[in-house]
Design a protein around this motif. Sequence first.
Motif, PDB file in Angstrom:
ATOM      1  N   ALA A  26       0.832  -1.201   0.000  1.00 57.38           N
ATOM      2  CA  ALA A  26       0.000   0.000   0.000  1.00 57.38           C
ATOM      3  C   ALA A  26       0.865   1.248   0.000  1.00 57.38           C
ATOM      4  O   ALA A  26       0.564   2.232  -0.659  1.00 57.38           O
ATOM      5  CB  ALA A  26      -0.918  -0.010   1.208  1.00 57.38           C
ATOM      6  N   ALA A  27       1.973   1.181   0.736  1.00 56.02           N
ATOM      7  CA  ALA A  27       2.870   2.327   0.790  1.00 56.02           C
ATOM      8  C   ALA A  27       3.611   2.508  -0.533  1.00 56.02           C
ATOM      9  O   ALA A  27       3.935   3.620  -0.919  1.00 56.02           O
ATOM     10  CB  ALA A  27       3.859   2.159   1.932  1.00 56.02           C
ATOM     11  N   ILE A  28       3.841   1.392  -1.223  1.00 58.62           N
ATOM     12  CA  ILE A  28       4.610   1.486  -2.456  1.00 58.62           C
ATOM     13  C   ILE A  28       3.743   1.952  -3.620  1.00 58.62           C
ATOM     14  O   ILE A  28       4.130   2.817  -4.389  1.00 58.62           O
ATOM     15  CB  ILE A  28       5.243   0.122  -2.791  1.00 58.62           C
ATOM     16  N   TYR A  29       2.540   1.382  -3.727  1.00 56.80           N
ATOM     17  CA  TYR A  29       1.789   1.568  -4.951  1.00 56.80           C
ATOM     18  C   TYR A  29       0.578   2.486  -4.835  1.00 56.80           C
ATOM     19  O   TYR A  29      -0.041   2.813  -5.834  1.00 56.80           O
ATOM     20  CB  TYR A  29       1.304   0.213  -5.474  1.00 56.80           C
ATOM     21  N   SER A  30       0.173   2.898  -3.662  1.00 56.88           N
ATOM     22  CA  SER A  30      -1.025   3.734  -3.512  1.00 56.88           C
ATOM     23  C   SER A  30      -0.783   5.116  -4.110  1.00 56.88           C
ATOM     24  O   SER A  30       0.205   5.781  -3.802  1.00 56.88           O
ATOM     25  CB  SER A  30      -1.401   3.863  -2.033  1.00 56.88           C
ATOM     26  N   ALA A 439      13.145   8.290  -3.622  1.00 57.16           N
ATOM     27  CA  ALA A 439      13.034   8.840  -4.972  1.00 57.16           C
ATOM     28  C   ALA A 439      13.242   7.754  -6.016  1.00 57.16           C
ATOM     29  O   ALA A 439      12.585   7.739  -7.064  1.00 57.16           O
ATOM     30  CB  ALA A 439      14.049   9.967  -5.151  1.00 57.16           C
ATOM     31  N   ASP A 440      14.163   6.822  -5.752  1.00 53.39           N
ATOM     32  CA  ASP A 440      14.376   5.707  -6.684  1.00 53.39           C
ATOM     33  C   ASP A 440      13.106   4.884  -6.834  1.00 53.39           C
ATOM     34  O   ASP A 440      12.702   4.528  -7.950  1.00 53.39           O
ATOM     35  CB  ASP A 440      15.513   4.802  -6.163  1.00 53.39           C
ATOM     36  N   ILE A 441      12.494   4.538  -5.702  1.00 49.93           N
ATOM     37  CA  ILE A 441      11.284   3.725  -5.723  1.00 49.93           C
ATOM     38  C   ILE A 441      10.161   4.455  -6.472  1.00 49.93           C
ATOM     39  O   ILE A 441       9.456   3.883  -7.302  1.00 49.93           O
ATOM     40  CB  ILE A 441      10.839   3.391  -4.285  1.00 49.93           C
ATOM     41  N   HIS A 442      10.004   5.732  -6.178  1.00 46.25           N
ATOM     42  CA  HIS A 442       8.948   6.516  -6.817  1.00 46.25           C
ATOM     43  C   HIS A 442       9.159   6.541  -8.329  1.00 46.25           C
ATOM     44  O   HIS A 442       8.217   6.342  -9.115  1.00 46.25           O
ATOM     45  CB  HIS A 442       8.964   7.939  -6.258  1.00 46.25           C
ATOM     46  N   THR A 443      10.404   6.754  -8.781  1.00 46.59           N
ATOM     47  CA  THR A 443      10.691   6.811 -10.217  1.00 46.59           C
ATOM     48  C   THR A 443      10.462   5.478 -10.880  1.00 46.59           C
ATOM     49  O   THR A 443       9.861   5.386 -11.960  1.00 46.59           O
ATOM     50  CB  THR A 443      12.137   7.257 -10.441  1.00 46.59           C
ATOM     51  N   ALA A 444      10.924   4.387 -10.215  1.00 41.74           N
ATOM     52  CA  ALA A 444      10.759   3.054 -10.808  1.00 41.74           C
ATOM     53  C   ALA A 444       9.297   2.680 -10.951  1.00 41.74           C
ATOM     54  O   ALA A 444       8.900   2.125 -11.971  1.00 41.74           O
ATOM     55  CB  ALA A 444      11.504   2.021  -9.950  1.00 41.74           C
ATOM     56  N   LEU A 445       8.496   2.977  -9.934  1.00 44.04           N
ATOM     57  CA  LEU A 445       7.094   2.625  -9.986  1.00 44.04           C
ATOM     58  C   LEU A 445       6.344   3.500 -11.006  1.00 44.04           C
ATOM     59  O   LEU A 445       5.412   3.034 -11.676  1.00 44.04           O
ATOM     60  CB  LEU A 445       6.467   2.784  -8.607  1.00 44.04           C
ATOM     61  N   HIS A 446       6.752   4.743 -11.110  1.00 45.34           N
ATOM     62  CA  HIS A 446       6.135   5.608 -12.118  1.00 45.34           C
ATOM     63  C   HIS A 446       6.387   5.073 -13.525  1.00 45.34           C
ATOM     64  O   HIS A 446       5.497   4.993 -14.358  1.00 45.34           O
ATOM     65  CB  HIS A 446       6.673   7.031 -11.988  1.00 45.34           C
ATOM     66  N   ASP A 447       7.680   4.649 -13.769  1.00 46.99           N
ATOM     67  CA  ASP A 447       8.011   4.091 -15.078  1.00 46.99           C
ATOM     68  C   ASP A 447       7.243   2.811 -15.335  1.00 46.99           C
ATOM     69  O   ASP A 447       6.801   2.530 -16.444  1.00 46.99           O
ATOM     70  CB  ASP A 447       9.527   3.823 -15.149  1.00 46.99           C
ATOM     71  N   LYS A 448       7.059   1.985 -14.274  1.00 48.37           N
ATOM     72  CA  LYS A 448       6.354   0.715 -14.428  1.00 48.37           C
ATOM     73  C   LYS A 448       4.873   0.966 -14.774  1.00 48.37           C
ATOM     74  O   LYS A 448       4.295   0.328 -15.661  1.00 48.37           O
ATOM     75  CB  LYS A 448       6.451  -0.103 -13.137  1.00 48.37           C
TER      76      LYS A 448
END
Length: 451
Positions: A26-30, A439-448
């Motif tokens: 939930a914290a990663i993808y919400s 910031a890395d996680i946010h960018t990776a998930l945005h690209d995904k």
Amino acid sequence: MTASLAAVNPLLAQEYDETSDSGPSAAIYSDDMSLEALQKSLPAHLQTPLPVKGDDSAEMAAPQAEADSTPASNIEAFYREATGADTLSQFGYAFFGTIKNTEAPAAGTVQDSYVLGAGDSVTIAFLGERKDKHSYTIDQTGTLNIDLLPPVAAAGKTLGELRRDVRAMLDMQAYHGDVYVSLDAVRQLGVLVAGQVQTPGRQAVTPLQTVLEAIENAGGVLKTGTLRQIRLVREGKTIPIDLYGVIASKGDAAILPTLRDGDRIIVPTLGPTIAVTGDVRQPAIYELPAEGALPVHEAISLAGGYLSDGQNRLTILDPQANGQRTASMASATSGSMIGDGVILTVTRTTDRMAGTFKLTGETRSEGTFPLTQYPKLSGILRRAEAFGDDVYPLMGVIARRNTKTLAREMIAFSPQEIYQGRADMPLQDSDTVMLFSRADIHTALHDKNTN
């Protein structure tokens, strides 16, 4: 780090199902969860940024080698063009100009093996029935005339032999007491230095000096001259002189013969050469010995040895009659010989330290660490300096090589749980522990999500 995260995106989906209503996913993808909200889930020590060390990049900067201001010789220009190494120079010639000439030592310090000659002065001191001390010079006939003693033949004798002769004369006179004989001043010699030197001609030296000092007095050897096939001509006989041994021993001229009156020193032109380049301690152009060739391992030894004792690849570039060079691999243990014009290149392959792992990413202590000190994740991650200010607390990755399948595996873990002691994991040789920033996680998930 974003590129590394892109490689573990499938792992993110596997470990944290994006359809789940609870847990870390939930914290990663919400879409409603902001990066500010993630701050609340960080360990307490991450709420306050760690102190930043001073910028010591200037201290860490490698010292720049001083450029050679002398024009390149023809042989240097030849090898520089062939290797592309613009600073490659001939070994040994800079040594001249750094030599400290050996002057006459203090009286009494010369060894008894010193051979006396006309012009040498000795000090003779009597203690006992006589109490006098005088300096006497050996005349042109080779005779030493000492007060109240018969003349004694001194030229050609060693200092120790002269001392024994004076003692014997005193014993014949029933002298009671001691006598001391020491060298007071050495004579000057004239030797001829010819060939490839700066100022050929007759040089004034002393019997305590060697070929090295005579050549230094002549201005040193030109780069067109040999350092390994110098000839000392004495009484019709030729003594070969190789200065590489002296230069390698940092100027220890004790291995060279001392000079005698009438000696001739001839410096012929430069002999066959090779170039040793790459990952050696002293890349340079080296003159070959009189045989005109040498084994590969001796060439590497001339260049000071490998920079690293790990895996090194040796390549020989051998000149051909058509002007081209053929490349071949070599081994330092094969005993193969290399000759004139060869370029030996040493390339260090990737060094790997056994029993270690790497920590990389959003960390203040990136580097390689020993497994003996940190056998588990908790050992390295429970240190405050392990985490950067923007570390993502819910997931890190261990990149590990499977020794059976040789496949690279990605193993997820929670830095927060490791830090708080709720979980742990053993480390293995050659593991890479990767920490990510938010910031890395946010960018990776945005690209995904975009894809």
